[in-house]
Design a protein around this motif. Structure first.
Motif, PDB file in Angstrom:
ATOM      1  N   THR A 166       0.827  -1.209   0.000  1.00 18.13           N
ATOM      2  CA  THR A 166       0.000   0.000   0.000  1.00 18.13           C
ATOM      3  C   THR A 166       0.858   1.255   0.000  1.00 18.13           C
ATOM      4  O   THR A 166       0.566   2.230  -0.700  1.00 18.13           O
ATOM      5  CB  THR A 166      -0.930   0.004   1.231  1.00 18.13           C
ATOM      6  N   GLU A 167       1.925   1.229   0.770  1.00 19.90           N
ATOM      7  CA  GLU A 167       2.816   2.393   0.865  1.00 19.90           C
ATOM      8  C   GLU A 167       3.973   2.246  -0.117  1.00 19.90           C
ATOM      9  O   GLU A 167       4.443   1.136  -0.376  1.00 19.90           O
ATOM     10  CB  GLU A 167       3.362   2.518   2.293  1.00 19.90           C
ATOM     11  N   SER A 203      -3.184   0.368  -4.020  1.00 18.59           N
ATOM     12  CA  SER A 203      -2.814   1.784  -4.002  1.00 18.59           C
ATOM     13  C   SER A 203      -3.848   2.613  -3.247  1.00 18.59           C
ATOM     14  O   SER A 203      -5.012   2.217  -3.100  1.00 18.59           O
ATOM     15  CB  SER A 203      -2.687   2.314  -5.430  1.00 18.59           C
ATOM     16  N   LYS A 204      -3.425   3.775  -2.807  1.00 17.05           N
ATOM     17  CA  LYS A 204      -4.315   4.734  -2.173  1.00 17.05           C
ATOM     18  C   LYS A 204      -4.659   5.841  -3.173  1.00 17.05           C
ATOM     19  O   LYS A 204      -3.906   6.087  -4.126  1.00 17.05           O
ATOM     20  CB  LYS A 204      -3.644   5.344  -0.941  1.00 17.05           C
ATOM     21  N   GLU A 206      -4.307   8.945  -3.031  1.00 14.44           N
ATOM     22  CA  GLU A 206      -3.251   9.964  -3.102  1.00 14.44           C
ATOM     23  C   GLU A 206      -2.183   9.586  -4.132  1.00 14.44           C
ATOM     24  O   GLU A 206      -1.671  10.440  -4.861  1.00 14.44           O
ATOM     25  CB  GLU A 206      -2.627  10.134  -1.713  1.00 14.44           C
ATOM     26  N   GLU A 207      -1.870   8.300  -4.212  1.00 14.98           N
ATOM     27  CA  GLU A 207      -0.880   7.848  -5.188  1.00 14.98           C
ATOM     28  C   GLU A 207      -1.374   8.080  -6.612  1.00 14.98           C
ATOM     29  O   GLU A 207      -0.639   8.581  -7.478  1.00 14.98           O
ATOM     30  CB  GLU A 207      -0.601   6.357  -4.979  1.00 14.98           C
ATOM     31  N   ARG A 227     -12.341   1.492  -8.478  1.00 19.89           N
ATOM     32  CA  ARG A 227     -11.945   0.648  -7.353  1.00 19.89           C
ATOM     33  C   ARG A 227     -13.029  -0.350  -6.970  1.00 19.89           C
ATOM     34  O   ARG A 227     -12.739  -1.411  -6.397  1.00 19.89           O
ATOM     35  CB  ARG A 227     -11.604   1.538  -6.147  1.00 19.89           C
ATOM     36  N   GLU A 239     -14.231   9.071  -6.135  1.00 18.70           N
ATOM     37  CA  GLU A 239     -12.774   9.034  -6.189  1.00 18.70           C
ATOM     38  C   GLU A 239     -12.281   9.435  -7.580  1.00 18.70           C
ATOM     39  O   GLU A 239     -11.315  10.201  -7.719  1.00 18.70           O
ATOM     40  CB  GLU A 239     -12.265   7.630  -5.843  1.00 18.70           C
TER      41      GLU A 239
END
Length: 549
Positions: A166-167, A203-204, A206-207, A227, A239
């Protein structure tokens, strides 16, 4: 004629010209000089080396498919027969976040492109700098029978950065950013995401927004397989809209429709459409959606599995699936993507299509269940567990019954917010006759289905509007300059056909049969289909998008 002084290479005579704008068709001749349309009108006293009799037929712009995955097969199949035989002269490729992997399972690329290596050749995080830009160079060197416009896929940027969490680290983001900017500099038309699929599912927002902002500098488009297309459909649309609001990009929601009995209220589709319309009308955002024409569809089989299953690698996933307790845990965690399967409606699954297991791919799923004498869910899990590695597990597709036809008519067919697409790949047959494509009927009939079912059989949309949806509206939105309309000075991508002659020959049991009925398909002024047969011409071009920053 005294007022026409040109020397055309091709004259198309006596057809009903439907120019792609939605205006009524007119009886006229069409003159082509080089790669452009030169004149539309009366040419009875003018001669040309090639004269096409279009009496009793339509003359239309070549169809533009707004959403395909043909990039996965293109480098082994430059003749693109399944597409061009349906009148498709241009495809938008690289959708759903995928712009790198192939579905060819090791089959060699066409040798005409051997002089250039690109990310498709490497297909791994080892791909060097410059190999994303080289995709377009390789396609140009090889030559194809149709035009292509390419999206750069988020999932593959993550693969190139070896990002499976995720990060992300600063280094990983920079790798993604560099490849994306390289793609934009080379002429990719936009950035695509597939947020239900591995590895984009991790992924989030923000990415995605940060990467989209890079593409936005190049006036690129943003397309997304959202998503979630079920319980959280409206959140997923929000989103998507947030990306557009923050970047100012044009945006496309891929295949927006609500699968029936998929765990959410039917009115979610209308609510989702209204969110996009309100964004257009009140926020002045340039957003659309697209959808395939059939009530059945194809999906990614891996997307049903919980990401935790393969988080530690595919060998670990296989160990879990081989353990009764582990398999039971997976069975109880299939509530995603095609939610109706997780709810036990396995009768709606038509085919599983693993490239590594041809026998399974050629057997209807319900027959497979009877043959193996197992629960349907275990048949599915057995097929997935047999994938040699995660990369091949990602290539497994599935077909299922998805949508009510009346819902398709009321939304996709009639509503101008929808563009038409097929969600297919061009078929691929090796020079030695070896089959190297999916056992997928959709690849062989989807564009024809629009016109046969909704124009000819049901009459729920006029021929003029149908052509407009498949030509000028797509060209305008994707900014395919001087394409999608029959107009002097525009590129000569032209179809000649009689609506009553269009025939789908593919069946579920024998899908690999080309459509028939297209008399001529002309790409950039060169006949690719002539008298119903492929000429072998590779007249297509890579349509690069190169705006000033």
């Amino acid at each position: 004629m005294a007022f026409y002084k040109g020397n055309p290479d091709i004259i198309i005579r006596g057809g009903t010209v439907i120019d792609g704008t939605g205006k009524p068709g007119v009886f006229a001749d069409v003159a082509i000089v080089g790669d452009k349309i030169d004149y539309i009108g009366d040419l009875k006293d003018v001669k040309a080396p090639l004269e096409i009799d279009a009496a009793g037929k339509y003359v239309t712009p070549g169809f533009i498919d707004s959403h395909t995955h043909s990039d996965m097969h293109l480098f082994a199949n430059p003749l693109c027969q399944t597409a061009v035989r349906q009148g498709v002269t241009t495809e938008i490729v690289g959708n759903c976040g995928f712009s790198m992997r192939t579905g060819l399972n090791g089959v060699a690329f066409d040798p005409a492109g051997d002089g250039i290596k690109c990310v498709y050749d490497y297909n791994s995080p080892a791909a060097p700098k410059g190999s994303m830009a080289a995709v377009l160079d390789k396609a140009e060197l090889m030559g194809t029978s149709m035009n292509t416009a390419w999206l750069c896929g988020h999932n593959d940027l993550r693969v190139l950065a070896d990002l499976r969490t995720t990060e992300y680290t600063e280094e990983q983001f920079q790798i993604m950013a560099d490849f994306l900017e390289e793609a934009m500099e080379a002429g990719f038309i936009g950035f695509s995401t597939g947020l239900e699929f591995d590895p984009g599912v991790l992924s989030k927002p923000e990415e995605v927004e940060k990467l989209a902002a890079i593409a936005a500098k190049y006036d690129a488009i943003y397309t997304t397989h959202m998503r979630d297309e079920s319980y959280h459909l409206l959140d997923a649309i929000e989103e998507f809209l947030n990306v557009i609001r923050k970047t100012g990009m044009r945006g496309m929601v891929s295949h927006l429709n609500v699968k029936y009995d998929n765990g959410i209220p039917n009115e979610y589709l209308e609510k989702g459409m209204n969110m996009l319309k309100n964004a257009r009308n009140h926020e002045h955002l340039n957003v659309f959606c697209d959808m395939l024409p059939t009530t059945f569809a194809t999906g990614n089989a891996l997307a049903m599995l919980p990401p935790w299953l393969y988080a530690e690698g595919w060998e670990k996933a296989q160990e879990i699936l081989a353990d009764p307790a582990g398999r039971e845990k997976v069975r109880n965690d299939l509530n995603r993507y095609w939610y109706f399967l997780g709810a036990g409606q396995w009768d709606r699954l038509l085919f599983l299509l693993p490239p590594y297991w041809p026998e399974v791919a050629q057997t209807p799923f319900q027959e497979l269940v009877k043959k193996w004498n197992k629960a349907p869910v275990d048949c599915y899990l057995d097929v997935m567990a047999a994938a040699p590695d995660l990369a091949q597990a990602r290539t497994v597709t599935m077909q299922g019954t998805m949508f009510h036809e009346q819902t398709m008519i009321d939304s996709v067919i009639k509503d101008p917010i929808y563009l038409w697409q097929t969600d297919t790949r061009v078929s691929t047959d090796g020079s030695d006759g070896k089959l190297i494509t999916r056992n997928n009927i959709q690849d062989y009939m989807s564009m024809f289905y629009f016109f046969i079912r909704y124009v000819r059989e049901l009459g729920v949309i006029s021929m003029e509007e149908a052509v407009c949806k498949a030509t000028s509206r797509v060209a305008e939105f994707y900014r395919l300059e001087n394409r999608g309309i029959l107009l002097p000075g525009f590129y000569a991508d032209v179809n000649v056909f009689a609506l009553e002659d269009l025939t789908i020959n593919a069946t579920f049991s024998n899908p690999r049969q080309y459509c028939t009925g297209m008399d001529y398909v002309i790409v950039n002024g060169t006949p690719v289909i002539a008298k119903g047969e492929h000429t072998g011409a590779r007249a297509g071009r890579v349509l690069r998008h190169l705006p000033k920053k």
